[in-house]
Design a protein around this motif. Sequence first.
Motif, PDB file in Angstrom:
ATOM      1  N   ARG A  32      15.868 -15.745  -1.683  1.00  0.00           N
ATOM      2  CA  ARG A  32      15.574 -15.533  -0.375  1.00  0.00           C
ATOM      3  C   ARG A  32      15.919 -16.960   0.177  1.00  0.00           C
ATOM      4  N   ALA A  33      15.235 -18.145  -0.233  1.00  0.00           N
ATOM      5  CA  ALA A  33      15.635 -19.301   0.366  1.00  0.00           C
ATOM      6  C   ALA A  33      17.187 -19.929   0.320  1.00  0.00           C
ATOM      7  N   ARG A  34      17.892 -19.414  -0.714  1.00  0.00           N
ATOM      8  CA  ARG A  34      19.268 -19.824  -0.836  1.00  0.00           C
ATOM      9  C   ARG A  34      20.094 -18.989   0.224  1.00  0.00           C
ATOM     10  N   THR A  35      19.554 -17.606   0.439  1.00  0.00           N
ATOM     11  CA  THR A  35      20.277 -16.866   1.380  1.00  0.00           C
ATOM     12  C   THR A  35      20.155 -17.223   2.869  1.00  0.00           C
ATOM     13  N   GLU A  36      18.904 -17.662   3.205  1.00  0.00           N
ATOM     14  CA  GLU A  36      18.522 -18.157   4.549  1.00  0.00           C
ATOM     15  C   GLU A  36      19.228 -19.581   4.779  1.00  0.00           C
ATOM     16  N   TRP A  37      19.009 -20.365   3.853  1.00  0.00           N
ATOM     17  CA  TRP A  37      19.561 -21.765   3.756  1.00  0.00           C
ATOM     18  C   TRP A  37      21.069 -21.705   4.146  1.00  0.00           C
ATOM     19  N   ALA A  38      21.928 -20.682   3.391  1.00  0.00           N
ATOM     20  CA  ALA A  38      23.389 -20.726   3.404  1.00  0.00           C
ATOM     21  C   ALA A  38      23.885 -20.270   5.026  1.00  0.00           C
ATOM     22  N   LYS A  39      22.784 -19.781   5.919  1.00  0.00           N
ATOM     23  CA  LYS A  39      23.238 -19.183   7.078  1.00  0.00           C
ATOM     24  C   LYS A  39      22.834 -20.414   8.135  1.00  0.00           C
ATOM     25  N   ALA A  40      21.750 -21.275   7.799  1.00  0.00           N
ATOM     26  CA  ALA A  40      21.192 -22.223   8.691  1.00  0.00           C
ATOM     27  C   ALA A  40      22.103 -23.282   9.091  1.00  0.00           C
ATOM     28  N   LEU A 179      12.546 -28.780  -4.837  1.00  0.00           N
ATOM     29  CA  LEU A 179      13.728 -28.898  -4.331  1.00  0.00           C
ATOM     30  C   LEU A 179      14.885 -28.096  -5.062  1.00  0.00           C
ATOM     31  N   LEU A 180      15.684 -27.371  -4.199  1.00  0.00           N
ATOM     32  CA  LEU A 180      16.848 -26.610  -5.173  1.00  0.00           C
ATOM     33  C   LEU A 180      18.011 -27.339  -4.903  1.00  0.00           C
TER      34      LEU A 180
END
Length: 182
Positions: A32-40, A179-180
């Motif tokens: 979920r974090a990667r998905t939301e981060w990719a749109k930020a 941290l990813l």
Amino acid sequence: MRLALAALAAALLSGAMPAFSAETTTLIGERRARTEWAKAENRQSCAPLALARPGIPEGTPRAASFGGGWGVAFDLPGLRSAYGFAGTGLLPDDRADARIQRRRLTEQWPYMRELARLPAPSFAGYGQEGAQRYPAANPGGKGLHSLAYLRVGGQRCTYNVWSRISRAHLEWLLDNLRLLRR
């Protein structure tokens, strides 16, 4: 084939499990974090985070809205956004170096915590929402809105971490964030 199955059966019976590297293990909330981060909008300056271990209680991750940034909220039965973390949109103060950020958070928040599991220097200022101390009648903050502003070495954003469960739960979240890689 029989030897491999026999070795696996022996390992299972002995309680030993094959070791899995951190590279192959998905962290809690990572997808979920990667998905939301990719749109930020702030993805160049605010890497995604995830949790090393599931919490107790364990919530269900979903997107959380943070203008210009990204966020992951965890819902519990009967409690929406029980806890979570977010990389907020870029603020002018976010460009300041770690020394200035530490001073800002120390002046703003009643409690500070070093975060050794994140790239140095990483630290958080935290307390009850509104940058307040926990009340004497409830120093554990049970059921209160606990909030932390977090700085991670090498990143240029202020992260938010929150828990509506307790102070101890917020501190647990801070200690379990990772941290990813981008």
